[in-house]
Design a protein around this motif. Structure first.
Motif, PDB file in Angstrom:
ATOM      1  N   ALA A 419       0.857  -1.122   0.166  1.00 54.96           N
ATOM      2  CA  ALA A 419      -0.189   0.051   0.005  1.00 54.96           C
ATOM      3  C   ALA A 419       0.821   1.274   0.001  1.00 54.96           C
ATOM      4  CB  ALA A 419      -0.678  -0.117   1.268  1.00 54.96           C
ATOM      5  N   ALA A 425      -4.027   2.139   1.427  1.00 55.99           N
ATOM      6  CA  ALA A 425      -4.150   1.342   2.668  1.00 55.99           C
ATOM      7  C   ALA A 425      -5.639   1.379   2.997  1.00 55.99           C
ATOM      8  CB  ALA A 425      -3.395   2.081   3.905  1.00 55.99           C
ATOM      9  N   LEU A 429      -7.531  -2.145   2.918  1.00 52.72           N
ATOM     10  CA  LEU A 429      -7.791  -2.565   4.343  1.00 52.72           C
ATOM     11  C   LEU A 429      -9.021  -2.214   4.911  1.00 52.72           C
ATOM     12  CD1 LEU A 429      -4.333  -2.103   5.950  1.00 52.72           C
ATOM     13  CD2 LEU A 429      -5.257  -4.141   5.198  1.00 52.72           C
ATOM     14  N   ILE A 433      -5.539   4.207   8.173  1.00 54.08           N
ATOM     15  CA  ILE A 433      -4.272   3.636   8.860  1.00 54.08           C
ATOM     16  C   ILE A 433      -3.420   5.058   9.025  1.00 54.08           C
ATOM     17  CG2 ILE A 433      -2.473   2.361   8.464  1.00 54.08           C
ATOM     18  CD1 ILE A 433      -4.446   0.496   8.964  1.00 54.08           C
ATOM     19  N   VAL A 435      -0.355   6.142   8.274  1.00 53.18           N
ATOM     20  CA  VAL A 435       0.814   5.440   7.416  1.00 53.18           C
ATOM     21  C   VAL A 435       2.277   5.718   7.937  1.00 53.18           C
ATOM     22  CG1 VAL A 435       1.831   5.486   5.081  1.00 53.18           C
ATOM     23  CG2 VAL A 435      -0.694   5.205   5.322  1.00 53.18           C
ATOM     24  N   ARG A 439       4.147   2.435   8.753  1.00 55.19           N
ATOM     25  CA  ARG A 439       5.055   2.064   7.555  1.00 55.19           C
ATOM     26  C   ARG A 439       6.023   0.941   8.193  1.00 55.19           C
ATOM     27  NH1 ARG A 439       8.786   6.841   5.636  1.00 55.19           N
ATOM     28  NH2 ARG A 439       9.031   5.471   4.077  1.00 55.19           N
ATOM     29  N   ARG A 445      -4.625  -9.446   6.343  1.00 56.71           N
ATOM     30  CA  ARG A 445      -6.142  -9.389   6.168  1.00 56.71           C
ATOM     31  C   ARG A 445      -6.895 -10.573   6.317  1.00 56.71           C
ATOM     32  NH1 ARG A 445      -7.473  -6.774   0.282  1.00 56.71           N
ATOM     33  NH2 ARG A 445      -7.991  -8.587  -0.160  1.00 56.71           N
ATOM     34  N   VAL A 451      -0.473  -7.309   3.602  1.00 57.67           N
ATOM     35  CA  VAL A 451      -0.392  -5.785   3.119  1.00 57.67           C
ATOM     36  C   VAL A 451       0.681  -5.143   3.645  1.00 57.67           C
ATOM     37  CG1 VAL A 451      -1.528  -3.827   2.661  1.00 57.67           C
ATOM     38  CG2 VAL A 451      -2.916  -5.916   2.738  1.00 57.67           C
ATOM     39  N   ILE A 453       2.721  -1.591   4.377  1.00 56.87           N
ATOM     40  CA  ILE A 453       2.411  -0.400   4.437  1.00 56.87           C
ATOM     41  C   ILE A 453       3.715   0.694   4.368  1.00 56.87           C
ATOM     42  CG2 ILE A 453       1.134   1.327   5.950  1.00 56.87           C
ATOM     43  CD1 ILE A 453      -0.558  -0.888   5.493  1.00 56.87           C
TER      44      ILE A 453
END
Ligand code: URA
Length: 489
Positions: A419, A425, A429, A433, A435, A439, A445, A451, A453
């Protein structure tokens, strides 16, 4: 015929060319399976003629060579280095890896360091090639084509030809270098022998165009001479039409900065209406909510051309769909196409795309092996005079576009999603989020998709302060290295 000075007791492997990695890999596998020691092998490159056929024994029946998958990718990169000892060196590494499977993680080991240095040099050279190849036009009408001369440090033409196919799909072009040339006729890529500088045209209309283009995109307000010189080493200047402008642009920076602020840079593409007509008005459009799931990515891309799931289609030039191999292990998700992506119809080809490409290259992630898409597939902007100013898509637009992104994921079935920024994101998701705080983390998920970040590359572009910008670039590079590690795991 083997050269007389070779010890016939040794195994001599003839590779077809400096870039015959497949030949090296096949020979190395057989040699290792037959326990042939690195010091007993001579590696040679056939110069044009058919190489002598060395009878390499197949391995003992059923024997398997096990080396970390990561090594093959890294060896393929290092193989492009101009070091004539690379064939033997890589075989020695492969030999050692059988007994020391963790060797690649030992940073203090001289061979591991050498591999890393070679990879870095090849990636840096590739990055330079992406940035500094300049095409010159020859011929008109049906004969129009573009030719560039470039002098890389390493054997990188084959490795990078696809990059230029993606960037300049609509042109017929040839890149000439001393070692090899690449030719794209609009449909087919051919790799040919090396050339001389005199084979490439020197001066023409395109050069003037390039200069105008460079003057227009050159942003004196952000001028950083040192960084520019670092990014554009003198060695490349002699092939760059815009290089002759640099001293003037540096000298006139302040005046130009003021003039630039007053200027309106981008206008919608002149062919905007034509593309819209082709994609929407002449098509039988599915009603929103009526789109059928597609069986392949090309079918899905075709269906998305008529998307009207949210109002963004009205002002954008076209749907910008994802790009990359259907079997990609990783999907990178951005926010939405920008001004240049909207015009080109391809994701991440504008300024943020250039930052993204450069850092992926440096991190050793091959963009051609990953799939790149956006959470929202139409450019959202605010018109301001002739400019189109990027406008962040809202949650409804992100939700509407999940129809497409979910199907991209269902068809490709990647092992990892990346993402790039908050919008991606949110799309992946289903919730907001933080980020910058998260990160570098991987969130799993409910459906098992991991995923990763990170920030959006345009964040780096927006930072003005040089030290901070460099630090952010480094952080993003670290994230991309981690992605590479996760891809290899
Ligand atoms: N920013 C994005 O998020 N996507 C693109 O394709 C280009 C810029």
């Amino acid at each position: 015929m083997r050269p007389a000075e070779l010890d016939l007791a040794r195994h001599t492997v003839w590779l077809e060319s400096e870039t015959d990695f497949a030949g090296w890999r096949d020979a190395a596998r057989r040699l290792a399976l037959n326990e042939i020691r690195p010091e007993d092998i001579g590696w040679r490159v056939a110069d044009g003629s058919d190489p002598p056929r060395d009878i390499l024994p197949d391995g003992p029946h059923g024997a398997q060579l096990v080396v970390p998958r990561e090594f093959i990718g890294r060896a393929e990169t290092a193989f492009c280095h101009r070091d004539p000892g690379r064939f033997a060196f890589l075989y020695r590494m492969l030999w050692r890896l059988r007994a020391e499977p963790k060797l690649l993680a030992i940073a203090s080991d001289a061979d591991t360091r050498r591999l890393e240095t070679m990879e870095k040099a090849v990636r840096r050279d590739s990055h330079k090639m992406h940035a500094f190849v300049r095409f010159r036009k020859i011929g008109d009408g049906a004969d129009e084509r573009y030719v560039a001369w470039f002098e890389p440090d390493h054997f990188i033409v084959e490795r990078n030809a696809d990059f230029f196919v993606r960037r300049f799909t609509g042109m017929r072009w040839t890149i000439l270098t001393p070692h090899a040339s690449a030719d794209w006729d609009g449909e087919r890529l051919a790799i040919g022998p090396g050339a001389n500088k005199e084979d490439a045209p020197a001066e023409d209309d395109t050069e003037t165009l390039w200069r105008t283009y460079f003057e227009n995109i050159f942003n004196p307000a952000r001028l950083k001479v040192k960084a520019m010189q670092k990014e554009m080493p003198k060695k490349y200047w002699r092939n760059l039409p815009e290089a002759s402008l640099i001293p003037d642009l540096i000298a006139g920076a302040d005046k130009a900065a003021i003039a630039m602020i007053a200027r309106m840079p981008t206008t919608p593409a002149p062919h905007h209406a034509k593309v819209q007509a082709k994609h929407w008005l002449k098509r039988e459009l599915p009603e929103a909510g009526d789109d059928k799931a597609a069986n392949t990515i090309p079918e899905l891309r075709e269906a998305a051309k008529g998307c009207r799931r949210c109002p963004l289609w009205r002002d954008a030039t076209q749907t910008v769909f994802g790009e990359g191999p259907a079997g990609a292990k990783v999907i990178f998700v951005g926010e939405q196409p920008g001004d240049q992506e909207d015009i080109a119809g391809k994701p991440f080809v504008g300024p943020a795309g250039k930052v993204f490409d450069g850092i992926l290259d440096e991190a050793g992630v091959d963009r051609q092996k990953v799939y790149v898409t956006n959470a929202v597939k139409h450019f959202k902007f605010e018109p301001r005079g002739k400019r189109r100013i990027h406008s962040k898509p809202n949650a409804g637009e992100v939700q509407a576009c999940r129809w497409w992104i979910d199907q991209e994921f269902a068809l490709i079935k990647p092992e990892l999603a990346v993402a790039l920024g908050a919008t991606a994101a949110l799309s992946l998701l289903g919730k907001a989020i933080p980020v910058t705080k998260m990160r570098g983390q991987v969130i799993e998920r409910e459906d098992g998709l991991r995923v990763f970040i990170t920030i959006h590359p345009s964040f780096i572009l927006r930072i003005q302060e040089p030290v901070e910008k460099e630090a952010e670039r480094e952080r993003f590079l670290r994230d991309m290295r981690e992605v590479r590690r996760l891809m290899a795991a």
